[in-house]
Enzyme design. Structure first.
Site, PDB file in Angstrom:
ATOM      1  CG  HIS A 121      -2.036  -0.846   1.266  1.00 19.16           C
ATOM      2  ND1 HIS A 121      -1.932  -2.218   1.352  1.00 19.16           N
ATOM      3  CD2 HIS A 121      -3.377  -0.579   1.235  1.00 19.16           C
ATOM      4  CE1 HIS A 121      -3.134  -2.752   1.363  1.00 19.16           C
ATOM      5  NE2 HIS A 121      -4.044  -1.778   1.302  1.00 19.16           N
ATOM      6  CG  ASN A 152       4.174  -4.087   2.753  1.00 19.69           C
ATOM      7  OD1 ASN A 152       3.726  -2.962   2.946  1.00 19.69           O
ATOM      8  ND2 ASN A 152       3.399  -5.154   2.624  1.00 19.69           N
ATOM      9  CD  GLU A 254      11.417  19.418  -4.028  1.00 21.94           C
ATOM     10  OE1 GLU A 254      10.256  19.878  -3.904  1.00 21.94           O
ATOM     11  OE2 GLU A 254      12.443  20.127  -3.925  1.00 21.94           O
ATOM     12  CD  GLN A 270       7.880  25.295  -2.077  1.00 21.35           C
ATOM     13  OE1 GLN A 270       8.447  24.415  -2.734  1.00 21.35           O
ATOM     14  NE2 GLN A 270       7.085  26.182  -2.634  1.00 21.35           N
TER      15      GLN A 270
END
Length: 283
Positions: A121, A152, A254, A270
């Site tokens: 998920h 997981n 990023e 930011q």
């Protein structure tokens, strides 16, 4: 007196009518879909069929960018509050997502069978337990990636438990999670794809969490002192279970993905938040 009572009754009925897909009430005068994407659309995803590598799917429970080529989401964004945490059972109804264009390949519940990778998920089942319908939404296959079982069931489960623990203590958390790269190591060894090449196994899995005390006007309350956790982990079965050892900066994620995370925040905020590695508690 009857006139006012009648008006309140009508108002109550209208509120109920607005909660058909989820009984969770939207916050801050936002729709539930807007709530999940409050901090921005990291890849500029759009709901156009021609945008096959960056297809936007919005749901009351979460919002995602989907890649037809990879057969997985690029990223998934959601909001965790006490409103979303209830007593609904885990539905375990893995299934194809009808929100995908009909002519695209639809990953199914059995597509990961025998692969050595979990149906991992992005938005966790336990983050959506207000109603059975909310929990069921997390089992759509557009919310899944091929994830090494130890990654997981241990490392990411620990981070998810930590997140919900904070929420139960009065915090709310905005989360964006995604994956990138090609090739991971599951219980059957290494693989670059599964399902006859139709699903890419990512090499890295990342998550960014923005933590706030529960309140309103969330976007305006985020400043340079807000706690932000960024984690980037390998998708292997030898991964460490302490998620804190994989903390990084939003800037680094990023750079690796090409996304613009936290894009709705002021530029100066930011710059501060995205350049820092979190040093807070991990349990």
């Amino acid at each position: 007196m009857f006139k006012y009572t009648y008006r309140y009754f009508l108002f109550f009925l209208l509120l109920l009518a607005g909660c058909k897909e989820s009984e969770v009430m939207p916050r801050n005068s936002l729709t539930l879909e807007e709530e999940q994407l409050l901090l921005g659309n990291p890849s500029g995803a759009t709901a156009e069929k021609s945008n096959q590598s960056n297809y936007l799917i919005t749901k009351p429970q979460y919002v995602l960018s989907y890649s037809r080529e990879r057969g997985t989401p690029n990223w998934v964004s959601w909001h965790v509050t006490q409103d979303w945490l209830g007593t609904a059972d885990r539905q375990d109804d893995f299934r194809a997502d009808p929100a995908l264009p009909e002519e695209w390949y639809h990953v199914t519940a059995s597509s990961y069978r025998g692969s050595g990778f979990d149906r991992g998920h992005n938005t966790p089942s336990a983050d959506r337990t207000k109603t059975a319908a909310d929990n069921s939404a997390t089992f759509l296959m557009t919310n899944m990636i091929p994830q090494a079982p130890k990654s997981n069931q241990e490392l990411w489960a620990n981070l998810e438990d930590y997140t919900r623990g904070l929420v139960r203590q009065g915090m709310e958390v905005y989360v964006v999670m995604g994956s990138y790269g090609r090739g991971g190591t599951g219980s059957n060894g290494s693989a670059k794809t599964i399902d006859n090449g139709r699903i890419t196994v990512p090499s890295r899995i990342w998550k960014v969490l923005v933590l706030l005390p529960e309140g309103n006007n969330d976007l305006e309350r985020i400043d340079s002192s807000t706690r932000v956790i960024a984690v980037d982990t390998p998708n292997t079965n030898t991964v460490r279970t302490d998620w804190g050892t994989y903390r990084t900066t939003v800037d680094a994620i990023e750079e690796a993905t090409g996304y613009n995370l936290l894009s709705r925040l002021p530029e100066k905020v930011q710059q501060v938040l995205e350049s820092q590695v979190d040093k807070g508690l991990t349990r």
